[in-house]
Design a protein around this motif. Sequence first.
Motif, PDB file in Angstrom:
ATOM      1  N   LYS A   5       0.837  -1.203   0.000  1.00 31.71           N
ATOM      2  CA  LYS A   5       0.000   0.000   0.000  1.00 31.71           C
ATOM      3  C   LYS A   5       0.876   1.258   0.000  1.00 31.71           C
ATOM      4  O   LYS A   5       0.674   2.164  -0.772  1.00 31.71           O
ATOM      5  N   TYR A   7       3.850   1.529  -0.925  1.00 28.97           N
ATOM      6  CA  TYR A   7       4.537   1.599  -2.196  1.00 28.97           C
ATOM      7  C   TYR A   7       3.660   2.272  -3.238  1.00 28.97           C
ATOM      8  O   TYR A   7       4.082   3.153  -3.974  1.00 28.97           O
ATOM      9  N   LEU A   8       2.382   1.862  -3.229  1.00 22.76           N
ATOM     10  CA  LEU A   8       1.451   2.414  -4.207  1.00 22.76           C
ATOM     11  C   LEU A   8       1.306   3.913  -4.044  1.00 22.76           C
ATOM     12  O   LEU A   8       1.287   4.656  -5.016  1.00 22.76           O
ATOM     13  N   LYS A  12       2.088   6.755  -6.696  1.00 20.28           N
ATOM     14  CA  LYS A  12       1.077   7.691  -7.180  1.00 20.28           C
ATOM     15  C   LYS A  12       1.637   9.108  -7.129  1.00 20.28           C
ATOM     16  O   LYS A  12       1.446   9.910  -8.023  1.00 20.28           O
ATOM     17  N   LYS A  15       4.161   9.740  -9.785  1.00 18.63           N
ATOM     18  CA  LYS A  15       3.601   9.674 -11.138  1.00 18.63           C
ATOM     19  C   LYS A  15       3.299  11.060 -11.703  1.00 18.63           C
ATOM     20  O   LYS A  15       3.723  11.412 -12.783  1.00 18.63           O
ATOM     21  N   SER A  25      10.219  18.649 -20.126  1.00 17.66           N
ATOM     22  CA  SER A  25      11.448  18.282 -20.833  1.00 17.66           C
ATOM     23  C   SER A  25      11.154  17.988 -22.296  1.00 17.66           C
ATOM     24  O   SER A  25      11.961  18.274 -23.169  1.00 17.66           O
ATOM     25  N   ALA A  26       9.947  17.436 -22.567  1.00 22.83           N
ATOM     26  CA  ALA A  26       9.576  17.206 -23.960  1.00 22.83           C
ATOM     27  C   ALA A  26       9.437  18.535 -24.687  1.00 22.83           C
ATOM     28  O   ALA A  26       9.831  18.690 -25.840  1.00 22.83           O
ATOM     29  N   LEU A 302       1.338  15.530 -26.623  1.00 24.98           N
ATOM     30  CA  LEU A 302       0.139  14.897 -26.067  1.00 24.98           C
ATOM     31  C   LEU A 302      -0.249  13.625 -26.805  1.00 24.98           C
ATOM     32  O   LEU A 302      -0.854  12.738 -26.233  1.00 24.98           O
ATOM     33  N   GLY A 309       9.185  10.231 -24.665  1.00 28.33           N
ATOM     34  CA  GLY A 309       9.776  10.169 -23.331  1.00 28.33           C
ATOM     35  C   GLY A 309       9.989   8.730 -22.898  1.00 28.33           C
ATOM     36  O   GLY A 309       9.657   7.794 -23.608  1.00 28.33           O
ATOM     37  N   PRO A 310      10.583   8.541 -21.748  1.00 26.00           N
ATOM     38  CA  PRO A 310      10.849   7.177 -21.283  1.00 26.00           C
ATOM     39  C   PRO A 310       9.557   6.466 -20.916  1.00 26.00           C
ATOM     40  O   PRO A 310       8.611   7.096 -20.443  1.00 26.00           O
ATOM     41  N   ARG A 311       9.499   5.195 -21.182  1.00 24.32           N
ATOM     42  CA  ARG A 311       8.367   4.398 -20.721  1.00 24.32           C
ATOM     43  C   ARG A 311       8.505   4.218 -19.233  1.00 24.32           C
ATOM     44  O   ARG A 311       9.578   3.987 -18.710  1.00 24.32           O
ATOM     45  N   ILE A 312       7.384   4.370 -18.552  1.00 22.05           N
ATOM     46  CA  ILE A 312       7.445   4.247 -17.099  1.00 22.05           C
ATOM     47  C   ILE A 312       7.275   2.781 -16.739  1.00 22.05           C
ATOM     48  O   ILE A 312       6.153   2.297 -16.596  1.00 22.05           O
ATOM     49  N   ASP A 313       8.363   2.030 -16.707  1.00 26.06           N
ATOM     50  CA  ASP A 313       8.215   0.652 -16.249  1.00 26.06           C
ATOM     51  C   ASP A 313       9.508   0.116 -15.652  1.00 26.06           C
ATOM     52  O   ASP A 313      10.261   0.829 -15.048  1.00 26.06           O
TER      53      ASP A 313
ATOM     54  N   THR B  17      17.570   5.363 -26.371  1.00 25.57           N
ATOM     55  CA  THR B  17      16.367   5.971 -25.816  1.00 25.57           C
ATOM     56  C   THR B  17      16.819   6.811 -24.643  1.00 25.57           C
ATOM     57  O   THR B  17      17.963   6.743 -24.227  1.00 25.57           O
ATOM     58  N   LYS B  18      15.889   7.576 -24.111  1.00 31.12           N
ATOM     59  CA  LYS B  18      16.218   8.381 -22.947  1.00 31.12           C
ATOM     60  C   LYS B  18      16.569   7.460 -21.798  1.00 31.12           C
ATOM     61  O   LYS B  18      15.916   6.455 -21.581  1.00 31.12           O
ATOM     62  N   ARG B 404      -6.259   6.150 -21.391  1.00 30.40           N
ATOM     63  CA  ARG B 404      -6.197   7.282 -20.474  1.00 30.40           C
ATOM     64  C   ARG B 404      -6.506   6.883 -19.037  1.00 30.40           C
ATOM     65  O   ARG B 404      -6.654   7.742 -18.177  1.00 30.40           O
ATOM     66  N   GLU B 430      -6.684  -5.478  -6.027  1.00 30.69           N
ATOM     67  CA  GLU B 430      -5.373  -6.111  -5.844  1.00 30.69           C
ATOM     68  C   GLU B 430      -5.481  -7.624  -5.865  1.00 30.69           C
ATOM     69  O   GLU B 430      -4.689  -8.309  -6.504  1.00 30.69           O
ATOM     70  N   LEU B 440       1.542  -6.281  -8.229  1.00 27.99           N
ATOM     71  CA  LEU B 440       0.716  -5.146  -7.802  1.00 27.99           C
ATOM     72  C   LEU B 440       1.245  -3.805  -8.286  1.00 27.99           C
ATOM     73  O   LEU B 440       0.510  -2.833  -8.319  1.00 27.99           O
ATOM     74  N   GLU B 444      -0.999   1.367 -10.700  1.00 28.92           N
ATOM     75  CA  GLU B 444      -1.063   2.799 -10.985  1.00 28.92           C
ATOM     76  C   GLU B 444      -0.509   3.137 -12.357  1.00 28.92           C
ATOM     77  O   GLU B 444      -0.296   4.288 -12.681  1.00 28.92           O
ATOM     78  N   ARG B 445      -0.244   2.115 -13.166  1.00 31.08           N
ATOM     79  CA  ARG B 445       0.334   2.397 -14.472  1.00 31.08           C
ATOM     80  C   ARG B 445      -0.745   2.529 -15.541  1.00 31.08           C
ATOM     81  O   ARG B 445      -1.881   2.119 -15.359  1.00 31.08           O
ATOM     82  N   HIS B 448      -0.218   1.579 -21.788  1.00 29.77           N
ATOM     83  CA  HIS B 448       0.855   1.581 -22.797  1.00 29.77           C
ATOM     84  C   HIS B 448       2.192   1.160 -22.214  1.00 29.77           C
ATOM     85  O   HIS B 448       3.089   0.775 -22.950  1.00 29.77           O
ATOM     86  N   SER B 449       2.327   1.225 -20.885  1.00 29.38           N
ATOM     87  CA  SER B 449       3.611   0.844 -20.307  1.00 29.38           C
ATOM     88  C   SER B 449       3.638  -0.626 -19.896  1.00 29.38           C
ATOM     89  O   SER B 449       4.580  -1.079 -19.276  1.00 29.38           O
TER      90      SER B 449
END
Lengths: 313, 560
Positions: A5, A7-8, A12, A15, A25-26, A302, A309-313, B17-18, B404, B430, B440, B444-445, B448-449
């Motif tokens: 929790k 962590y989430l 958030k 994010k 930055s873009a 957009l 940009g970087p993929r958030i993973d 990539t970045k 989205r 969860e 888990l 929040e992602r 697309h990621s």
Amino acid sequence: MKKNKNYLISEKFTKRHIFLTDFLSALANTKTGLFGAFVVLLMFFLAIFAPWIAPYDPTLIDVPNRLQPPNLSHWMGTDLAGRDVLSRLMWGARPSLQVGVLAVLIGMPGGIVIGLIAGFYRGSLLETILMRATEIIAAVPLLIVAVAIVGILGVNPIDLGFFTITNEIKIVFVLGILYIPGLARVVFAVASTEAVSDYIRARKTQGVRDFSLIFGDVLPNCLSVVTVWATLLTAGGVLAEAGLSFVGLGVQPPDASWGVMLSEARKFIFSGEWWLLFFPGLAISITVIGFNLFGDALRDILDPRHYTGPRID
Amino acid sequence: MEKAILKVIDLSVKFPTKGNDVEALKNISFSVKTGEALGILGESGSGKSVSALSIMNLVPSPGRIINGSILYSGINLVSLSEADMRRLRGSEISMVFQDPLTAFNPVYTVGKQLLHIIQTHKHKSKKIAYNRALEVLSLVGLPDPVRVFHSYPHQLSGGMRQRALIGMALACEPKILIADEPTTALDVTIQSQIVQLFHELREQLDLTLIYITHNLDLMAELCDRAIVMYQGKIVEEGDVKTLFNSPQHPYTRMLIDCVPRLNKPENNVISTSNKNGKPNLLTHNIELEQLNNKEPIIEFENVYRDFFIEKNIISSIFGSKKTLRAVADFNLKICKGDIIGIVGESGSGKSTVAMLALHLLSATSGNIYYRRKNISNLKGLELKSFRHNVQMVFQDNQSALNPRKTILKTLNEALIIRHGSPQNINQMAEDLLLSMGLELDILERYPHSLSGGQRQRVGIARAMAMEPEIIVADEPVSSLDVSLQTQIIKLFLQLHKKHNLTLIFISHDLALVSHLCKRLIVMQDGKIVEAGNAFDIMMHPSHPYTQNLINSVPKGITKF
């Protein structure tokens, strides 16, 4: 589980942070976009703070100092009546941006709602009616109608007692209504592809009503296009206001507006007082170019397909 | 021994990539001998396409070759100038792409594009080029070359387009033909025709073939030698026979084990056979009879569905609407706990059946019943409960999730509809994710990621959030890699067991369906051509179309 929790929550929090810095930055990566953003911010700054930062009263007549070329006390010179061109330029940003922004704000809800509904019910009678109606409006030339309406209603403010309809409000409404078809078309194009995508089907199988599908699921996916269009249309509004003021149907002299300034400077085209034409012309050009560049950059940032940009993973 | 026509030495390709650079190829070396068919095998992201594109010197930007050399009969292609490379492409080395529709320019006729290639490379007169074009088109087995020559790409079927594309690649008599998943977008029967065509072409022309695929069996049928790629590296190399019979690398072994096969159900990880490992005909039949006595949960009764192709004012006034019959005379009873497979090629109407079952489309005529109630008459609460109980899993995992919305939001929306707004809603989401085998941290992602497999699991989680009785899955694994396919199928089986879920599983992959489903329906042109016990149909297909389908599936290893 508790650890998860926490962590989430931290995830958030970061994010949003990531998104904002990503956006900036873009924007910084595209030089033209950065220039556009700078111009847009500058113009809004001038329009909002004109009363405090303008060195002179824009309508203050100072006949002995008339037609002075740019110098240290009047950086952009003075006009026929000795008014400071720089101050008038700053005040002139106000009606331009007012018309540009307000017209978009009036046109946007109509365009979005029509486009969304027509796109969602593509192929239905409703779509035919809505889209054909907007096409009829689109067939009307923008500036000519604006001229006609102001011509019919007259340039003087109409006093309704509790409310005064100034000339600018008339222009804003006419432009706003004429913006609807373009916006509706753009939203329609996006909405009609989103409406047949699988996630909408999934929501339908959950038994969700169309209304919340349209505004809860389809609309957020159209917003990036709408933002870009709004920026471009604002530039159009700035131009329209300048054009109408130039022909005498917009802002009325002695109030300052870029169109009015150009109109008054017409007589001096060949006599050598270049600063009277140059600075308001430059202001209009830079504003329009700036909004356009900013809009282009927004589109690139957009649109997820252009997302670099970087993929958030 | 023939000498190598193409040699790749220590090739590395990097995609900046970045943040961190992605190394798509890490020091790979291989060679191809003249007249050989080399297979490059791997999953998406393994670097198999990038290696083909770097041979053509067409690595998509921002990627670039950072190291190594590619020798084509002594010439280093990496250091070649763009103009020289352009002369080589098409005339010496040419390429066939996966999607034959986007590989053609839609505004020119096939013939014009063919002529253009021939004239650029061979500088022949129009007359000679025209004759060569027709020759090539008949070489690839197109029945009416003149008609194809004057057709636009969209006027040809998928199989014909792919043939024309191969013809285009062969027009200037290249030494090497690189085929990048040329049959992946095609139906099985057409796939087997194209593979046959490759066989014939190799015999007729002295062609060196580099064949890129993720389909092991297909490669086994076509190629002499193969390399297996994993994460930008070559993990195994050897001739096809030894590779399949004694795979050395664990990844290759996993790939071979994952593929569902028609003939070897006992080998299969997802076999539905009972405990002793052998599929038992008798128990299958008993189960079937039991099902027939049960109350049907969904029932199709003489269902027809037409689509209007041309819908305009004039045709509606004169009543001459052109219609396409997508589903005709469809009858089906589905009982609780059933797993039904619907198999057919594209255009057979199987997806339309899915839409009908979900009441996303309504039938033109005939009735569909849900628990003995006609679903077109459902209103209010009844419709709501129908909606809650029938859910769908989609083929395209990318468009199945709202880009989205975060995963948590997507799941919560479904949970709120089912349960109102419970206090522990995040906990429920969860739990749902965990039961799908997901981590888990993806909550929040945004979609697309996530990877394709993760997205598909989220799609299933969303369907399961509604706690449905029935899940309609329309090609749920066809856009995934083989190893992922197995996992998703396992997941479906788990859910079926745990929740006594009814599954309607639509696919073009006969082998897959025959392992998952107890009952099978084969559709062609909107009609059911064969229905019954899956095992029986696979062993003794009675309808010629079914026989054709089964024969078309690449057998690969079983030929050894």
